[in-house]
Design a protein around this motif. Structure first.
Motif, short mmCIF file in Angstrom:
data_model
loop_
_atom_site.label_atom_id
_atom_site.label_comp_id
_atom_site.label_asym_id
_atom_site.label_seq_id
_atom_site.Cartn_x
_atom_site.Cartn_y
_atom_site.Cartn_z
N LEU A 1 13.77 -7.30 -6.28
CA LEU A 1 14.49 -8.75 -5.85
C LEU A 1 14.53 -8.92 -4.74
O LEU A 1 14.15 -10.31 -4.44
CB LEU A 1 16.04 -8.45 -6.56
CG LEU A 1 16.32 -8.03 -8.13
CD1 LEU A 1 17.62 -8.06 -8.34
CD2 LEU A 1 15.69 -9.44 -8.80
N MET A 2 14.51 -7.98 -3.47
CA MET A 2 14.52 -8.67 -2.20
C MET A 2 13.31 -9.06 -1.88
O MET A 2 12.96 -9.89 -1.14
CB MET A 2 15.01 -7.51 -1.29
CG MET A 2 15.13 -7.92 0.24
SD MET A 2 16.43 -9.33 0.66
CE MET A 2 17.75 -8.40 0.29
N ARG A 3 12.26 -8.24 -2.36
CA ARG A 3 10.85 -8.42 -2.01
C ARG A 3 10.34 -9.95 -2.74
O ARG A 3 9.58 -10.60 -1.88
CB ARG A 3 9.85 -7.42 -2.66
CG ARG A 3 8.44 -7.41 -2.33
CD ARG A 3 7.60 -6.55 -2.89
NE ARG A 3 8.16 -5.12 -2.64
CZ ARG A 3 7.51 -4.02 -2.98
NH1 ARG A 3 6.31 -4.39 -3.59
NH2 ARG A 3 7.80 -2.55 -2.61
N GLY A 4 10.73 -10.29 -3.71
CA GLY A 4 10.31 -11.30 -4.45
C GLY A 4 10.93 -12.70 -3.60
O GLY A 4 10.40 -13.61 -3.60
N TRP A 5 12.21 -12.36 -3.17
CA TRP A 5 13.06 -13.43 -2.69
C TRP A 5 12.09 -13.92 -1.03
O TRP A 5 11.95 -14.99 -0.63
CB TRP A 5 14.34 -12.93 -2.36
CG TRP A 5 15.27 -14.18 -1.50
CD1 TRP A 5 15.63 -15.32 -2.07
CD2 TRP A 5 15.49 -14.18 -0.27
NE1 TRP A 5 16.26 -15.97 -0.93
CE2 TRP A 5 15.98 -15.36 0.08
CE3 TRP A 5 15.24 -13.18 1.05
CZ2 TRP A 5 16.50 -15.49 1.42
CZ3 TRP A 5 15.60 -13.48 2.10
CH2 TRP A 5 16.30 -14.86 2.37
N MET A 6 11.77 -12.90 -0.58
CA MET A 6 11.20 -12.80 0.81
C MET A 6 9.82 -13.50 0.72
O MET A 6 9.18 -14.33 1.54
CB MET A 6 11.10 -11.52 1.65
CG MET A 6 12.47 -10.94 1.97
SD MET A 6 12.50 -9.59 2.80
CE MET A 6 12.10 -10.22 4.46
N TYR A 7 8.97 -12.88 -0.29
CA TYR A 7 7.53 -13.48 -0.60
C TYR A 7 7.73 -15.17 -0.71
O TYR A 7 6.94 -16.00 -0.27
CB TYR A 7 6.99 -12.90 -1.70
CG TYR A 7 6.22 -11.59 -1.29
CD1 TYR A 7 6.63 -11.02 -0.26
CD2 TYR A 7 5.65 -10.87 -2.32
CE1 TYR A 7 6.01 -9.72 0.24
CE2 TYR A 7 5.11 -9.61 -1.98
CZ TYR A 7 5.50 -9.07 -0.89
OH TYR A 7 4.69 -7.74 -0.68
N ARG B 1 9.18 3.70 1.72
CA ARG B 1 10.21 3.83 0.62
C ARG B 1 11.73 3.57 1.02
O ARG B 1 12.49 3.65 0.23
CB ARG B 1 9.94 5.10 0.02
CG ARG B 1 8.59 5.33 -0.86
CD ARG B 1 8.36 6.56 -1.38
NE ARG B 1 6.91 6.62 -1.95
CZ ARG B 1 6.42 7.74 -2.50
NH1 ARG B 1 7.23 8.85 -2.62
NH2 ARG B 1 5.29 7.71 -3.05
N ASN B 2 12.14 3.66 2.13
CA ASN B 2 13.29 3.34 2.81
C ASN B 2 13.69 1.92 3.25
O ASN B 2 14.72 1.92 3.51
CB ASN B 2 13.90 4.48 4.09
CG ASN B 2 13.52 5.91 3.25
OD1 ASN B 2 14.07 6.22 2.02
ND2 ASN B 2 13.15 6.87 3.96
N LEU B 3 12.67 1.02 3.17
CA LEU B 3 13.03 -0.26 3.75
C LEU B 3 13.62 -1.04 2.57
O LEU B 3 13.81 -0.55 1.24
CB LEU B 3 11.53 -0.97 4.02
CG LEU B 3 10.81 -0.50 5.12
CD1 LEU B 3 9.61 -1.02 5.22
CD2 LEU B 3 11.78 -0.42 6.46
N LEU C 1 0.98 -1.17 -0.07
CA LEU C 1 0.02 -0.13 0.05
C LEU C 1 0.96 1.15 0.01
O LEU C 1 0.38 2.45 -0.24
CB LEU C 1 -0.93 0.25 1.17
CG LEU C 1 -2.03 -1.08 1.25
CD1 LEU C 1 -2.66 -1.16 2.57
CD2 LEU C 1 -3.01 -0.97 0.03
N ASP C 2 2.07 1.05 0.13
CA ASP C 2 3.22 2.26 0.18
C ASP C 2 2.70 3.36 1.25
O ASP C 2 2.74 4.32 0.90
CB ASP C 2 3.10 2.91 -1.03
CG ASP C 2 4.59 3.72 -1.24
OD1 ASP C 2 5.25 3.70 -0.41
OD2 ASP C 2 4.52 4.63 -2.13
N TRP C 3 2.24 2.61 2.44
CA TRP C 3 1.95 3.64 3.82
C TRP C 3 2.71 3.13 4.96
O TRP C 3 2.51 2.00 5.19
CB TRP C 3 0.44 3.41 3.79
CG TRP C 3 -0.19 4.28 4.80
CD1 TRP C 3 -0.57 5.69 4.47
CD2 TRP C 3 -0.10 4.36 6.11
NE1 TRP C 3 -0.99 6.44 6.11
CE2 TRP C 3 -0.74 5.54 6.97
CE3 TRP C 3 -0.23 3.01 6.92
CZ2 TRP C 3 -1.06 5.44 8.00
CZ3 TRP C 3 -0.51 2.92 8.43
CH2 TRP C 3 -0.88 4.35 8.99
#
Length: 243
Positions: free
Chosen positions: A152-158, A144-146, A136-138
């Motif tokens: 790439l990191m988000r896909g790996w963690m999911y 935005r600083n995470l 949600l970008d909230w």
């Protein structure tokens, strides 16, 4: 005694003996150029691709024809299509994360859970809630600083959370195999497996989009889309001025 002023000689000598003379061509002044009618300058075979104007110095100004590949209609369609595509991915990701969170809440509701299983399921629940805020970008100042801003990191963690969920689904069947509530355990296991497979699929998709550097395109498309939407809204709200 009066004498007439000498006439200007509008010729110039071109030879040594000045036998041959070439008349000088009168140059038009700036006022003449500005007062003259504009000349149409063709920029294409179509009549729509013509323009006529004079600049401040009175010289003909040529405006290049608009390329058919950069028309406002095609740019708007491309922007809208990309915006819908990325918004659909975000919506599906939020739904999958919500299902994964619900599955962890169901698993946490079981009695007499070992400390390790309780902690693992609680961690996954917290991660799913954080990822929902990321999607949600909230609030934007924090999200935005995470590190998850990198796709790439988000896909790996999911994908990692999805694989852990699959292991949990198998553990549910094993732990409840000796009880009489086998049907309920099967339904819970199926729900956890569906949520986990969804997490893996979204993770793989994010990883692939990250390899293609599509996040920068998403930011640009979203900025252009909302700018065009705001411009259209301001045009609709502007009062109609009758001339």
């Amino acid at each position: 005694m009066s004498s007439d002023p000498p006439e200007k000689n509008n010729t110039r000598s071109t030879g040594a003996g000045a036998d041959e003379q070439t008349p000088l061509i009168a140059q038009p002044s700036d006022e003449d150029l500005k007062s003259s009618s504009p000349v149409d300058v063709e920029t294409g075979g179509n009549d729509d691709n013509k323009t006529s104007a004079y600049d401040e110095d009175g010289l003909a100004e040529v405006t290049p024809a608009q390329s058919p590949y950069t028309s406002n209609e095609e740019v708007g369609g491309f922007t809208k299509g990309c915006f819908v595509f990325f918004a659909s991915i975000t919506t599906v990701a939020i739904i999958v994360l919500a299902c994964m969170s619900a599955s962890q809440i169901i698993l946490l509701s079981k009695k007499h859970l070992p400390f390790l299983q309780f902690s693992l399921r609680l961690y996954i629940l917290v991660f799913c809630l954080i990822f929902m805020l990321v999607e949600l970008d909230w609030p934007p100042q924090i999200m935005r600083n995470l590190p998850t801003n990198n796709w790439l990191m988000r896909g790996w963690m999911y994908s990692f959370l999805g694989l852990v969920g699959m292991e949990e689904a198998f553990a549910v069947l094993v732990s409840d195999s000796s009880t009489s509530n086998i049907l309920g355990s099967d339904l819970i296991s199926i729900f956890v497996q569906i949520s986990s497979w969804g997490m893996v699929a979204i993770g793989v998709l994010y990883f692939a989009l990250g390899l293609l550097c599509m996040r920068s395109l998403k930011e640009k498309v979203r900025k252009d889309y909302y700018a065009a939407k705001d411009k259209h809204r301001r045009q609709q709200d502007a009062p109609n001025v009758q001339v």
